[in-house]
Design a protein around this motif. Structure first.
Motif, PDB file in Angstrom:
ATOM      1  N   ARG A 197      -6.512   2.875   2.841  1.00  0.00           N
ATOM      2  CA  ARG A 197      -7.704   3.682   2.784  1.00  0.00           C
ATOM      3  C   ARG A 197      -7.470   5.129   2.898  1.00  0.00           C
ATOM      4  O   ARG A 197      -7.897   6.160   1.901  1.00  0.00           O
ATOM      5  N   LEU A 198      -6.710   5.781   3.864  1.00  0.00           N
ATOM      6  CA  LEU A 198      -6.395   7.093   3.883  1.00  0.00           C
ATOM      7  C   LEU A 198      -5.340   7.487   3.075  1.00  0.00           C
ATOM      8  O   LEU A 198      -5.572   8.702   2.432  1.00  0.00           O
ATOM      9  N   ARG A 199      -4.418   6.680   2.709  1.00  0.00           N
ATOM     10  CA  ARG A 199      -3.420   6.996   1.392  1.00  0.00           C
ATOM     11  C   ARG A 199      -4.403   7.451   0.101  1.00  0.00           C
ATOM     12  O   ARG A 199      -4.036   8.358  -0.522  1.00  0.00           O
ATOM     13  N   THR A 200      -5.117   6.283  -0.245  1.00  0.00           N
ATOM     14  CA  THR A 200      -5.976   6.686  -1.473  1.00  0.00           C
ATOM     15  C   THR A 200      -6.982   7.628  -1.375  1.00  0.00           C
ATOM     16  O   THR A 200      -6.933   8.584  -2.296  1.00  0.00           O
ATOM     17  N   SER A 201      -7.469   7.972  -0.112  1.00  0.00           N
ATOM     18  CA  SER A 201      -8.536   9.319  -0.053  1.00  0.00           C
ATOM     19  C   SER A 201      -7.445  10.418  -0.378  1.00  0.00           C
ATOM     20  O   SER A 201      -8.172  11.319  -1.158  1.00  0.00           O
TER      21      SER A 201
ATOM     22  N   GLY B 125       3.786  -5.341  16.042  1.00  0.00           N
ATOM     23  CA  GLY B 125       3.768  -5.487  14.832  1.00  0.00           C
ATOM     24  C   GLY B 125       3.731  -4.188  13.897  1.00  0.00           C
ATOM     25  O   GLY B 125       3.952  -2.999  14.549  1.00  0.00           O
ATOM     26  N   VAL B 126       3.352  -4.367  12.610  1.00  0.00           N
ATOM     27  CA  VAL B 126       3.432  -3.078  11.727  1.00  0.00           C
ATOM     28  C   VAL B 126       2.456  -2.289  12.258  1.00  0.00           C
ATOM     29  O   VAL B 126       1.507  -2.579  12.807  1.00  0.00           O
ATOM     30  N   GLY B 127       2.860  -0.805  11.895  1.00  0.00           N
ATOM     31  CA  GLY B 127       1.778   0.006  12.084  1.00  0.00           C
ATOM     32  C   GLY B 127       1.168   0.715  10.890  1.00  0.00           C
ATOM     33  O   GLY B 127       1.290   0.107   9.759  1.00  0.00           O
ATOM     34  N   GLY B 128       0.622   1.841  11.037  1.00  0.00           N
ATOM     35  CA  GLY B 128      -0.017   2.770  10.178  1.00  0.00           C
ATOM     36  C   GLY B 128       0.697   3.709   9.720  1.00  0.00           C
ATOM     37  O   GLY B 128      -0.117   4.731   8.801  1.00  0.00           O
ATOM     38  N   ASP B 129       1.771   3.817   9.683  1.00  0.00           N
ATOM     39  CA  ASP B 129       2.573   4.956   9.059  1.00  0.00           C
ATOM     40  C   ASP B 129       2.599   4.918   7.623  1.00  0.00           C
ATOM     41  O   ASP B 129       2.729   3.967   7.097  1.00  0.00           O
ATOM     42  N   TRP B 130       2.342   6.200   6.928  1.00  0.00           N
ATOM     43  CA  TRP B 130       2.723   6.301   5.531  1.00  0.00           C
ATOM     44  C   TRP B 130       3.168   7.591   5.004  1.00  0.00           C
ATOM     45  O   TRP B 130       3.186   8.474   6.044  1.00  0.00           O
ATOM     46  N   PHE B 131       3.423   7.639   3.962  1.00  0.00           N
ATOM     47  CA  PHE B 131       4.002   8.626   3.209  1.00  0.00           C
ATOM     48  C   PHE B 131       3.586   8.864   1.794  1.00  0.00           C
ATOM     49  O   PHE B 131       3.352   7.821   1.307  1.00  0.00           O
TER      50      PHE B 131
ATOM     51  N   LEU C  66       0.791  -1.303   0.233  1.00  0.00           N
ATOM     52  CA  LEU C  66       0.079  -0.042   0.130  1.00  0.00           C
ATOM     53  C   LEU C  66       0.892   1.312  -0.168  1.00  0.00           C
ATOM     54  O   LEU C  66       0.463   2.403  -0.298  1.00  0.00           O
ATOM     55  N   LEU C  67       2.015   1.262   0.594  1.00  0.00           N
ATOM     56  CA  LEU C  67       3.068   2.325   0.353  1.00  0.00           C
ATOM     57  C   LEU C  67       3.558   2.672  -1.127  1.00  0.00           C
ATOM     58  O   LEU C  67       3.601   1.686  -1.675  1.00  0.00           O
ATOM     59  N   PRO C  68       3.900   3.662  -1.390  1.00  0.00           N
ATOM     60  CA  PRO C  68       4.175   3.891  -2.898  1.00  0.00           C
ATOM     61  C   PRO C  68       5.287   3.028  -3.203  1.00  0.00           C
ATOM     62  O   PRO C  68       6.583   3.084  -2.435  1.00  0.00           O
ATOM     63  N   ARG C  69       5.408   2.596  -4.170  1.00  0.00           N
ATOM     64  CA  ARG C  69       6.503   1.801  -4.600  1.00  0.00           C
ATOM     65  C   ARG C  69       7.571   2.656  -5.519  1.00  0.00           C
ATOM     66  O   ARG C  69       8.850   2.611  -5.510  1.00  0.00           O
ATOM     67  N   ASN C  70       6.910   3.103  -6.601  1.00  0.00           N
ATOM     68  CA  ASN C  70       7.780   3.988  -7.529  1.00  0.00           C
ATOM     69  C   ASN C  70       7.061   5.532  -7.569  1.00  0.00           C
ATOM     70  O   ASN C  70       6.286   5.728  -8.295  1.00  0.00           O
ATOM     71  N   LEU C  71       8.015   6.282  -6.914  1.00  0.00           N
ATOM     72  CA  LEU C  71       7.460   7.757  -6.771  1.00  0.00           C
ATOM     73  C   LEU C  71       7.869   8.250  -7.849  1.00  0.00           C
ATOM     74  O   LEU C  71       8.791   7.954  -8.600  1.00  0.00           O
TER      75      LEU C  71
END
Length: 817
Positions: A499-503, A463-469, A438-443
């Motif tokens: 969901r939030l990143r897509t929004s 476990g993993v959290g919900g951090d994103w950029f 869900l994180l950006p692969r190829n910016l």
């Protein structure tokens, strides 16, 4: 005393004057009377006078029967006296001279068989005193010959002078008289803490102070069993005479080997319950099992897991490949000085190895010999997760039936912990895979900024959290910069992050201002949370009637409480506008002065909470400025103050501001997160650029219809100047349609701007606030085809609103070089 045979116990203390080995019926102590053949008293001793009160003058010549009080049912049957086969013993009640009745024990011994003169000797003693003395004698005989407690008496030199039968049988047939306390067994060792290291020192203290020692545990190998350790519970007390002078020390011993071993096994399990499974790491759990079992239960432990378990997958039946995750001596290398241990590696067991037999059968396998081993399967409900092998080398006692339950319990607890770790590994891997997907692969490669990023998932149990950029290309060569953090960890947090990143990307494509974007995003989250709260069975809404919540209940929306920072940077003007919803403000490094600051961006509430509006801040960034956007996991945890983390990040950026951004990212995460961390961390570093002035062309247009032709001519000349003759015709058509719409439907001045970036951007701005809509014109329509042509001839087009109106833009791909 006599040694070892236990047949000569010492006498009791039966009078205040001191010990007297003679019984109350002994002729030297008893009250005696001499009777003739008719039972007449012809002799009366002084002790008889003291007992019954009659002087000789009053009793001689009288029949002794006259003293007997008739009390039916209280007389005991006659019995032979010890040492006198013809003596008869009887309990009677005799009348005292003062009238009271005295209960006595009598013994009659014949003196002659015929003729006149003395015929019988009557010995009389107090019945209570006699019975007490006999009870003490029975106790002494029991201690000497029947008691299961071993007894030994030591003199003042602490040498054995007597032992009872129990100690003789327990230790063997050796002669112990004259031995010291530490000489009776081999390899003796005091186990109880707080006592001297030898029994002789302990007994010397007892002899000196008179303070008894109770239940001292002592281990050694007795002569009767020289190959095995035994454990005794020993008690010591001083023996002394009537005057209090020490005569020696008495030792009481009980063999508690079985009880001691059972307690040791129980302590082992209790210790395992507190030490095994403190983390969700399989190798560490195996190491914790080894630390509990070695050396108290085994000399070495190896733990082999099925390879599928290490990946988080459930084991299947007859899975033959084992991977060693821990090996303690003697079968494997120990951990290094820093606690490190070799990485797990496959173990090529032969087909008949006990480990594979145990894995296939699911039952323990015991092997004997000099190097005994016990292999126990690691299993919970299904197929074994692996095997644990306990080793004993050089011990006199191999594994036996009593060790199996202990090993089973130890391994069962370990299996539960390893299975929990396996499940965590599976979920953690799934969440991490989902989050990375869900994180950006190829910016995108953009002109506005250079950037680098790092994401570090948490190392802890959460476990993993919900951090994103994210980095989002916007119209007009602008760029959107996003960083956010979802509350919680695991699959739910990762999915919510997606969901939030897509929004955010969808809202950003609408060219919304940062504060407006966060407002729209907050509305979306609030609406979703309200709809969820109204759903029957939701834990956030009213509790429906019926049973308690189950696994099908709707969970909380983890988007509520999420934080986000959104910034838009324009490389044409060097202006960066940003707004934040409960998120840490960025660190901005001025390239000209090398100073790092935290801009005063108004702190809005976290998303989904509402209550306060979001506000934007506007920064003017010189070219080459460094902006660090991050989540709070980078600068804070339970042991770190966030202000200290910010200061350290600012100092690091200032010191290394000229380094490449990827290197600078690595330096930052290494310095701020040197060890395991409990929360995810995301870092986005951005270095700003400005577009050259000769790549931007701007014209102000009047309101007359002739301005359309002028605009086309200006666009044609500018595209030729940039060497984009191939795009001249298309650009003229786009400019013509956009300027025509602006002049027709809006009032006020119109601005035309061309930007030569990675695409050719055409922008027409006016003061109107009504956005045009693309539609398919009918064959008889006179208009409505302009935007359709623009959409067909360009890559992208759109509308963005400004404080003074709107801008309609269109992008064309540049021709290949």
């Amino acid at each position: 005393m006599r040694g070892n045979d236990g047949t000569h116990p010492a006498g009791p203390v039966d009078a205040p004057g001191g010990p007297d080995p003679r019984g109350p019926l002994d002729a030297a102590r008893a009250a005696t009377a001499v009777l003739d053949d008719d039972g007449t008293v012809i002799g009366w001793g002084a002790a008889a006078e003291r007992l019954l009160g009659y002087p000789p003058g009053e009793i001689l010549g009288r029949p002794v029967d006259g003293l007997v009080v008739d009390r039916p049912g209280v007389h005991r049957a006659a019995a032979d006296l010890p040492g006198a086969a013809r003596a008869r013993r009887q309990v009677l009640h005799l009348r005292h001279r003062d009238g009271r009745v005295v209960r006595v024990v009598t013994a009659t011994l014949p003196l002659s068989h015929a003729g006149a003169g003395p015929a019988r000797l009557l010995a009389v003693a107090d019945a209570d005193e006699t019975e007490h003395w006999e009870a003490l004698q029975a106790m002494l005989r029991g201690l000497a010959t029947q008691s299961p407690v071993g007894l030994a008496i030591y003199d003042t030199d602490l040498r054995v002078v007597w032992t009872n039968s129990a100690l003789y049988e327990e230790m063997g047939t050796s002669q112990y008289v004259g031995l010291g306390p530490d000489d009776m067994v081999a390899a003796g060792e005091v186990l109880s803490a707080g006592h001297p290291p030898t029994l002789e020192e302990t007994m010397r203290r007892v002899l000196t102070t008179g303070e008894a020692v109770i239940e001292l545990h002592y281990r050694g190998r007795p002569p009767v069993d020289p190959d095995h350790d035994h454990v005794w519970s020993c008690s010591y007390y001083r023996l002394q005479d009537a005057g209090g002078a020490g005569l020696g020390v008495c030792e009481e011993t009980v063999d508690i080997t079985d009880r001691y071993l059972a307690q040791q096994r129980l302590d082992l399990l209790v210790r395992a319950g507190g030490l095994v499974g403190t983390t969700l790491d399989m190798s560490r759990t195996a190491r914790e099992l080894s630390s509990v079992a070695v050396p108290r239960f085994a000399d070495g432990v190896t733990v082999d897991l099925v390879d599928a378990v290490l990946r988080g997958d459930p084991p299947t039946t007859r899975t033959g490949r084992l991977v060693r995750v821990w090996a303690a001596p003697p079968d494997g290398p120990a951990a290094g000085p820093d606690g490190a241990h070799p990485a797990p590696e496959p173990v090529p067991y032969p087909p008949d190895a006990p480990q594979l037999r145990c894995l296939d059968s699911g039952r323990p396998v015991l092997t004997g010999g000099a190097a005994a081993s016990l292999v126990v399967p690691l299993r919970t409900d299904g197929a074994p997760l692996g095997v644990v092998t306990f080793h004993r080398a050089g011990r006199p006692t191999p594994f036996d039936a009593d060790d199996l339950p202990v090993a089973d319990e130890l391994v069962a607890r370990t299996a539960v912990c390893i299975d929990n770790a396996r499940r965590f590994t599976r979920e953690h891997t799934a969440a991490l895979t989902l989050q990375h997907s869900l994180l950006p692969r190829n910016l995108p490669r953009i002109t506005a900024v250079d950037f680098a990023h790092r994401y570090l998932p948490a190392d802890g149990k959460s476990g993993v959290g919900g951090d994103w950029f994210d980095v989002i290309t916007l119209s007009g060569a602008r760029v959107g910069l996003v960083v956010g953090d979802v509350v919680g960890h695991g699959l739910g947090a990762a999915a919510t992050m997606g969901r939030l990143r897509t929004s955010v990307r969808v809202l950003a494509r609408q060219d919304l201002a940062p504060d407006e974007l966060l407002t729209r995003l907050d509305d979306l989250i609030t609406q979703a949370a309200d709809e969820e709260a109204a759903t029957p069975g939701s834990v956030t809404g009213a509790v429906p009637p019926g049973p308690a919540h189950g696994p099908d209940d709707v969970p909380d929306d983890q988007a509520v409480g999420a934080t986000c920072l959104y910034a838009v940077y324009d490389p044409v003007t060097g202006v960066c506008r940003m707004a934040r919803a409960g998120h840490p403000a960025p660190v901005v490094l001025d390239a000209a002065h090398g100073t790092a600051t935290v801009p005063a961006v108004p702190a809005g509430p976290p998303l989904g909470l509402g209550g306060l509006p979001f506000e934007s801040a506007e920064l003017h960034l010189p070219e080459g400025s460094l902006v660090a956007l991050f989540t709070d996991g980078l600068v804070r945890d339970r042991a770190r103050d966030p202000e200290a983390g910010l200061d350290r990040l600012s100092a690091l950026l200032a010191h290394h501001r000229d380094r490449p951004l990827p290197e600078l990212c690595d330096r930052a995460v290494t310095a701020l997160l040197p060890g395991p961390f409990e929360d995810d961390a995301a870092l986005l570093l951005v270095r700003t650029r400005l577009l050259d002035g000769d790549r931007i062309a701007t014209w102000e247009l009047a309101t007359g219809p002739e301005e359309v032709g002028r605009a086309r001519a200006l666009a044609a000349r500018q595209t030729a100047a940039w060497g984009l003759e191939e795009l001249a015709f298309t650009t003229e058509v786009v400019v013509s349609e956009l300027v025509t719409n602006a002049l027709r439907y809006a009032s006020g001045p119109v601005q035309l701007r061309l930007v030569h970036d990675r695409t050719l951007i055409c922008e027409v701005s006016d003061t109107g606030h009504t956005a045009p809509h693309l539609r398919r014109a009918a064959t008889d329509d006179e208009g409505g085809r302009g935007l359709f042509l623009v959409a067909q001839m360009t890559q992208h087009w759109g509308t963005r609103y400004t404080a003074t109106g709107k801008t309609i833009w269109a992008e064309q791909a540049l021709p290949p070089p």
